[in-house]
Design an enzyme around this catalytic site. Sequence first.
Site, PDB file in Angstrom:
ATOM      1  N   LYS A 137       0.848  -1.194   0.000  1.00 43.67           N
ATOM      2  CA  LYS A 137       0.000   0.000   0.000  1.00 43.67           C
ATOM      3  C   LYS A 137       0.886   1.247   0.000  1.00 43.67           C
ATOM      4  O   LYS A 137       2.002   1.161   0.507  1.00 43.67           O
ATOM      5  CB  LYS A 137      -0.941   0.048   1.186  1.00 43.67           C
ATOM      6  CG  LYS A 137      -0.365  -0.277   2.549  1.00 43.67           C
ATOM      7  CD  LYS A 137       0.791   0.449   3.097  1.00 43.67           C
ATOM      8  CE  LYS A 137       0.732   1.926   3.319  1.00 43.67           C
ATOM      9  NZ  LYS A 137       1.982   2.462   3.939  1.00 43.67           N
ATOM     10  N   TYR A 225      -4.551   4.016   6.390  1.00 43.85           N
ATOM     11  CA  TYR A 225      -5.124   3.060   7.346  1.00 43.85           C
ATOM     12  C   TYR A 225      -6.429   3.594   7.924  1.00 43.85           C
ATOM     13  O   TYR A 225      -7.381   2.841   8.142  1.00 43.85           O
ATOM     14  CB  TYR A 225      -4.131   2.753   8.478  1.00 43.85           C
ATOM     15  CG  TYR A 225      -2.969   1.937   8.013  1.00 43.85           C
ATOM     16  CD1 TYR A 225      -3.074   0.558   7.896  1.00 43.85           C
ATOM     17  CD2 TYR A 225      -1.771   2.528   7.647  1.00 43.85           C
ATOM     18  CE1 TYR A 225      -2.016  -0.198   7.437  1.00 43.85           C
ATOM     19  CE2 TYR A 225      -0.706   1.783   7.188  1.00 43.85           C
ATOM     20  CZ  TYR A 225      -0.837   0.422   7.080  1.00 43.85           C
ATOM     21  OH  TYR A 225       0.202  -0.329   6.613  1.00 43.85           O
TER      22      TYR A 225
HETATM   23  P1  NDP Z   1      12.420   1.709   2.738  1.00 45.76           P
HETATM   24  O1  NDP Z   1      12.910   3.061   2.384  1.00 45.76           O
HETATM   25  O2  NDP Z   1      12.869   1.150   4.031  1.00 45.76           O
HETATM   26  O3  NDP Z   1      12.839   0.656   1.611  1.00 45.76           O
HETATM   27  C1  NDP Z   1      12.557   0.837   0.259  1.00 45.76           C
HETATM   28  C2  NDP Z   1      13.485  -0.066  -0.546  1.00 45.76           C
HETATM   29  O4  NDP Z   1      13.120   0.095  -1.908  1.00 45.76           O
HETATM   30  C3  NDP Z   1      14.964   0.343  -0.475  1.00 45.76           C
HETATM   31  O5  NDP Z   1      15.647  -0.267   0.586  1.00 45.76           O
HETATM   32  C4  NDP Z   1      15.478  -0.128  -1.816  1.00 45.76           C
HETATM   33  O6  NDP Z   1      15.779  -1.512  -1.755  1.00 45.76           O
HETATM   34  C5  NDP Z   1      14.281   0.012  -2.725  1.00 45.76           C
HETATM   35  N1  NDP Z   1      14.374   1.206  -3.587  1.00 45.76           N
HETATM   36  C6  NDP Z   1      14.453   1.146  -4.945  1.00 45.76           C
HETATM   37  N2  NDP Z   1      14.506   2.381  -5.456  1.00 45.76           N
HETATM   38  C7  NDP Z   1      14.486   3.255  -4.427  1.00 45.76           C
HETATM   39  C8  NDP Z   1      14.549   4.681  -4.373  1.00 45.76           C
HETATM   40  N3  NDP Z   1      14.621   5.441  -5.478  1.00 45.76           N
HETATM   41  N4  NDP Z   1      14.524   5.258  -3.151  1.00 45.76           N
HETATM   42  C9  NDP Z   1      14.437   4.510  -2.039  1.00 45.76           C
HETATM   43  N5  NDP Z   1      14.378   3.151  -2.045  1.00 45.76           N
HETATM   44  C10 NDP Z   1      14.407   2.515  -3.235  1.00 45.76           C
HETATM   45  O7  NDP Z   1      10.837   1.765   2.647  1.00 45.76           O
HETATM   46  P2  NDP Z   1       9.771   0.865   3.437  1.00 45.76           P
HETATM   47  O8  NDP Z   1      10.253  -0.536   3.483  1.00 45.76           O
HETATM   48  O9  NDP Z   1       9.408   1.512   4.690  1.00 45.76           O
HETATM   49  O10 NDP Z   1       8.495   0.975   2.457  1.00 45.76           O
HETATM   50  C11 NDP Z   1       8.409   0.248   1.258  1.00 45.76           C
HETATM   51  C12 NDP Z   1       6.948   0.096   0.846  1.00 45.76           C
HETATM   52  O11 NDP Z   1       6.270  -0.631   1.851  1.00 45.76           O
HETATM   53  C13 NDP Z   1       6.193   1.404   0.682  1.00 45.76           C
HETATM   54  O12 NDP Z   1       5.296   1.321  -0.379  1.00 45.76           O
HETATM   55  C14 NDP Z   1       5.419   1.549   1.976  1.00 45.76           C
HETATM   56  O13 NDP Z   1       4.214   2.284   1.814  1.00 45.76           O
HETATM   57  C15 NDP Z   1       5.148   0.107   2.305  1.00 45.76           C
HETATM   58  N6  NDP Z   1       4.999  -0.112   3.753  1.00 45.76           N
HETATM   59  C16 NDP Z   1       3.941  -0.846   4.170  1.00 45.76           C
HETATM   60  C17 NDP Z   1       3.751  -1.047   5.512  1.00 45.76           C
HETATM   61  C18 NDP Z   1       2.593  -1.875   5.969  1.00 45.76           C
HETATM   62  O14 NDP Z   1       2.344  -1.902   7.170  1.00 45.76           O
HETATM   63  N7  NDP Z   1       1.911  -2.578   5.080  1.00 45.76           N
HETATM   64  C19 NDP Z   1       4.657  -0.472   6.511  1.00 45.76           C
HETATM   65  C20 NDP Z   1       5.787   0.216   5.955  1.00 45.76           C
HETATM   66  C21 NDP Z   1       5.934   0.397   4.609  1.00 45.76           C
HETATM   67  P3  NDP Z   1      17.160  -2.114  -2.343  1.00 45.76           P
HETATM   68  O15 NDP Z   1      18.262  -1.355  -1.641  1.00 45.76           O
HETATM   69  O16 NDP Z   1      17.087  -3.530  -1.997  1.00 45.76           O
HETATM   70  O17 NDP Z   1      17.135  -1.840  -3.822  1.00 45.76           O
END
Ligand code: NDP
Length: 383
Positions: A137, A225
């Site tokens: 989401k 949410y």
């Molecule tokens: P993070 O910033 O922690 O991680 C995002 C990951 O995406 C990065 O580590 C990287 O992985 C990859 N990535 C690729 N391109 C980019 C870019 N341009 N900038 C930043 N990151 C990039 O985010 P979250 O894990 O917190 O969130 C990810 C998704 O999950 C979002 O859509 C968020 O809304 C969702 N989410 C859902 C939750 C829920 O409860 N359902 C809770 C938290 C988040 P790599 O280094 O491996 O390429």
Amino acid sequence: MLSSRAALGQARGTAAVGQPMPYGVKLPDNPQRAKRPDSVGFAIVGLGGYALNQMMPRFEQAERAHVAALVSGNPDKLQRVADAYGVPPQSRYSYEVFADIASNRGIDAVYIALPSGLHAEWTERAFAAGKHVLCEKPMALSSAECERMIAAARRADRKLMIAYRCHFEPYNLQAMDLMGQGAVGQLRLIRTEQSYRMGPTSPMENWRANRALAGGGPLEDYGIYGLQAALYLSGEMPESISATAFRPSNDPRFAEIFAHVSSQLRFPSGAVAQLVTSYDSAGINAAEARGTEGALMMQPATAYSGNEMVLEAGRDRRKFAPGDSTVQFARQLDHLADAIRDGAQIRTPGEMGLRDLRLIEAIYGSAETGRTILLNPDGTRRS
Ligand code: NDP
């Protein structure tokens, strides 16, 4: 407040770019246990905080899902995580070679855990590779993107599920049941608040502060949410929305996104929902439904664990403990697996994500124009 979303700068592009290992990650000591033969293999796309700290550790509890492949832009992190989860070298991918997943028969589904502004593109790429998709989401940042994703799923004849975990979480499921049974009498008011204070940052440093990757900000990320809860607690779609959004000047955190969004939804029954979400006020995650006979109060309402729920009716005060909230992660994985293997109906399909983006667009539309927006039952604007 900004006069137009388009007027906001886009300091960072929308390319997928590897990031450092997130804070606090605990990798498993042992690779994954063997699963049943029809277990669904997932490729995890984006090894960020949520994927590594919440979702990936929960595959262990899923009956019919396992981590089959990883996609990351950070080769060192990719290797460490893949080694820990027992993902073989031929199932480790960079973004550049993502299309190669098409020929990997061990991958049935792709889990999109990228910044929100990348969901649409990578979901479409996953369908082009012939895989099913579980997308985080918000589904995307516009209803037009959601429509494209749904069309891509249809063309590929693959499943599309949005990772709305609260539809698998015991407290929220019980809340839906209680409301369906009329536990508060006739519903009059829903109030939801999803807020926290974002630390010092800027659109260049943090995708959550970057319009191209996060949309308007707190509403898509956290307030969604509350929006979801308003819909599943009322069981209705709003017929009108009015809203206000605030962006302070001279704060790099809010150079591109809003700090607060507050909206009011009116339902056909006459019930009203007031939703507040903020990246700049003390933390709260609450939902409350108040009717003619009582009130259902949840706080925290939609947490990973430790949710609480109370029903007050007259002098009665009943506290519920319907089960361990942490089952929500594995249950949503198994749910998609059941849809893929048995054709079970998806509880949180792309159409639900689209519905929510339409409402989010109506919220921003009202905030921008200062007008109440009238809606059709599917969330599109009434002309
Ligand atoms: P993070 O910033 O922690 O991680 C995002 C990951 O995406 C990065 O580590 C990287 O992985 C990859 N990535 C690729 N391109 C980019 C870019 N341009 N900038 C930043 N990151 C990039 O985010 P979250 O894990 O917190 O969130 C990810 C998704 O999950 C979002 O859509 C968020 O809304 C969702 N989410 C859902 C939750 C829920 O409860 N359902 C809770 C938290 C988040 P790599 O280094 O491996 O390429």
